[in-house]
Design an enzyme around this catalytic site. Structure first.
Site, PDB file in Angstrom:
ATOM      1  N   TYR A  39      49.489  36.991 -67.005  1.00 22.02           N
ATOM      2  CA  TYR A  39      48.864  37.255 -68.167  1.00 22.02           C
ATOM      3  C   TYR A  39      49.266  36.217 -69.329  1.00 22.02           C
ATOM      4  O   TYR A  39      48.908  35.861 -70.337  1.00 22.02           O
ATOM      5  CB  TYR A  39      49.078  38.693 -68.749  1.00 22.02           C
ATOM      6  CG  TYR A  39      48.312  39.741 -68.185  1.00 22.02           C
ATOM      7  CD1 TYR A  39      47.348  39.347 -67.247  1.00 22.02           C
ATOM      8  CD2 TYR A  39      48.334  40.886 -68.783  1.00 22.02           C
ATOM      9  CE1 TYR A  39      46.413  40.461 -66.526  1.00 22.02           C
ATOM     10  CE2 TYR A  39      47.617  42.098 -68.252  1.00 22.02           C
ATOM     11  CZ  TYR A  39      46.535  41.891 -67.468  1.00 22.02           C
ATOM     12  OH  TYR A  39      45.711  42.830 -66.628  1.00 22.02           O
ATOM     13  N   CYS A  70      54.879  46.057 -68.183  1.00 18.68           N
ATOM     14  CA  CYS A  70      54.763  44.551 -68.316  1.00 18.68           C
ATOM     15  C   CYS A  70      54.945  44.265 -69.647  1.00 18.68           C
ATOM     16  O   CYS A  70      54.131  44.777 -70.804  1.00 18.68           O
ATOM     17  CB  CYS A  70      53.085  44.218 -68.067  1.00 18.68           C
ATOM     18  SG  CYS A  70      52.895  42.262 -68.441  1.00 18.68           S
ATOM     19  N   CYS A 204      61.296  40.646 -69.641  1.00 14.04           N
ATOM     20  CA  CYS A 204      60.347  40.413 -68.888  1.00 14.04           C
ATOM     21  C   CYS A 204      60.717  41.008 -67.447  1.00 14.04           C
ATOM     22  O   CYS A 204      61.706  41.048 -67.073  1.00 14.04           O
ATOM     23  CB  CYS A 204      59.860  38.912 -68.536  1.00 14.04           C
ATOM     24  SG  CYS A 204      58.749  38.469 -67.286  1.00 14.04           S
TER      25      CYS A 204
HETATM   26  N1  DGL Z   1      55.253  40.912 -66.141  1.00 20.02           N
HETATM   27  C1  DGL Z   1      55.160  40.216 -67.406  1.00 20.02           C
HETATM   28  C2  DGL Z   1      55.999  40.564 -68.560  1.00 20.02           C
HETATM   29  O1  DGL Z   1      56.816  41.432 -68.307  1.00 20.02           O
HETATM   30  C3  DGL Z   1      54.932  38.681 -66.986  1.00 20.02           C
HETATM   31  C4  DGL Z   1      54.172  38.194 -66.005  1.00 20.02           C
HETATM   32  C5  DGL Z   1      52.759  37.595 -66.613  1.00 20.02           C
HETATM   33  O2  DGL Z   1      52.818  36.822 -67.557  1.00 20.02           O
HETATM   34  O3  DGL Z   1      51.789  38.075 -66.223  1.00 20.02           O
HETATM   35  O4  DGL Z   1      56.309  40.011 -69.501  1.00 20.02           O
END
Ligand code: DGL
Length: 294
Positions: A39, A70, A204
């Site tokens: 994302y 996320c 993250c």
């Molecule tokens: N899992 C996402 C987060 O905790 C990062 C991965 C992504 O950019 O999709 O920010």
């Protein structure tokens, strides 16, 4: 009912792992949007639309409560979803994130249904808080905003780490990851005018995999918050207060992906700690996705 856990791909499995241990009496359904990950490469509007679409998928799987595991999706979408969509389209469903639980831990303020501060658990001391996150999460300022709402005196220093998710995904050598983390830590420290971080938030869901590197590089004595265990603890407390989401007594775990199940399964164990078999989200019984917001 089931509890849904949504992530853009595999990172949310670090949160799912902690929820797996915390909820032996509940059914959990994980949905990774591998077809559209990461994302981090998408616009805020795309992230919002994708998140909405995947929440509807999980709602269609009898998940009246979904945790967005996320940070990027939470930072770019959760408030807007809670304000503009959920109360009108799914008034009996709840969507929670992984940012407020961590913020509560730092500030001593409790999580309520609307994610508004309701109770002070103690006085938050003067702290320097370092946040490492994707560029979307850092740019949104969500960690600083949520912390300052509760404790304006806490200083928050945010560092966008654009290279870390791709490097972790490709299982880069430790030396490469270490150099990268060193670079981000020194960038952050160069802006801190000689102050040292007391607390570090790894904002993250991929970063728990490289927590030892942060621990090695950050000043000794910096407390690194574990987002998975803080989130699990918070959700246990939330469900204790919200009896409208009773435990099913069944301990089932389902792993859905919008991408290729074999590929998602192959890298899953690095995030989850053991083998996982993903199945295609196309095989589930959800009806047509809503066109709203897509
Ligand atoms: N899992 C996402 C987060 O905790 C990062 C991965 C992504 O950019 O999709 O920010």
């Amino acid at each position: 009912m089931n509890i849904g856990v949504f992530d853009s791909g595999s990172g949310g499995l670090t949160i799912m792992r902690a929820l797996d241990e915390a909820f032996p009496d509940r059914s959990l359904i994980y949905l990774g949007d591998h077809a559209n990950a990461p994302y981090g490469n998408r616009s805020p509007d795309e992230i919002y639309a994708l998140t909405l679409r995947n929440l509807e998928r999980l709602f269609g799987e009898d998940c009246a409560l979904v945790v967005i595991a996320c940070n990027t999706a939470v930072a770019r979408g959760l408030r807007r979803l809670q304000r503009e969509w959920l109360p009108f389209s799914y008034p009996n469903h709840r969507v929670l994130g992984v940012i407020v639980p961590v913020v509560e831990d730092v500030t001593g303020m409790q999580w309520n249904a609307d994610q508004l501060p309701v109770a002070r658990l103690g006085h938050a001391p003067d702290l320097n808080v370092a946040v490492f996150a994707t560029h979307h999460t850092a740019e949104s300022g969500v960690f600083a905003g949520e912390i300052h709402k509760r404790s304006p005196h806490i200083e928050v220093w945010q560092q966008a780490c654009a290279r870390l998710v791709p490097l972790i995904e490709e299982d880069a050598p430790e030396l490469v990851l270490k150099e990268c983390v060193e670079g981000y830590v020194s960038l952050l420290k160069s802006r801190m005018s000689g102050k040292e971080p007391d607390v570090c938030i790894l904002g993250c869901t991929h970063y728990p995999l490289i927590e030892p590197l942060f621990r090695e590089i950050l000043p000794q004595g910096t407390r690194i918050l574990s987002q998975p265990s803080v989130t699990a603890r918070s959700l246990v407390a939330y469900l204790d207060r919200h009896r409208e989401f009773p435990a099913s007594g069944i301990c089932s775990r389902t792993f859905l992906t919008t991408g290729k199940p074999a590929l998602a399964s192959r890298i899953a164990s690095r995030f989850y700690g053991r083998a996982v078999t993903f199945i295609s989200a196309e095989n589930i019984r959800s009806e047509e996705w809503s066109a709203a917001g897509a």
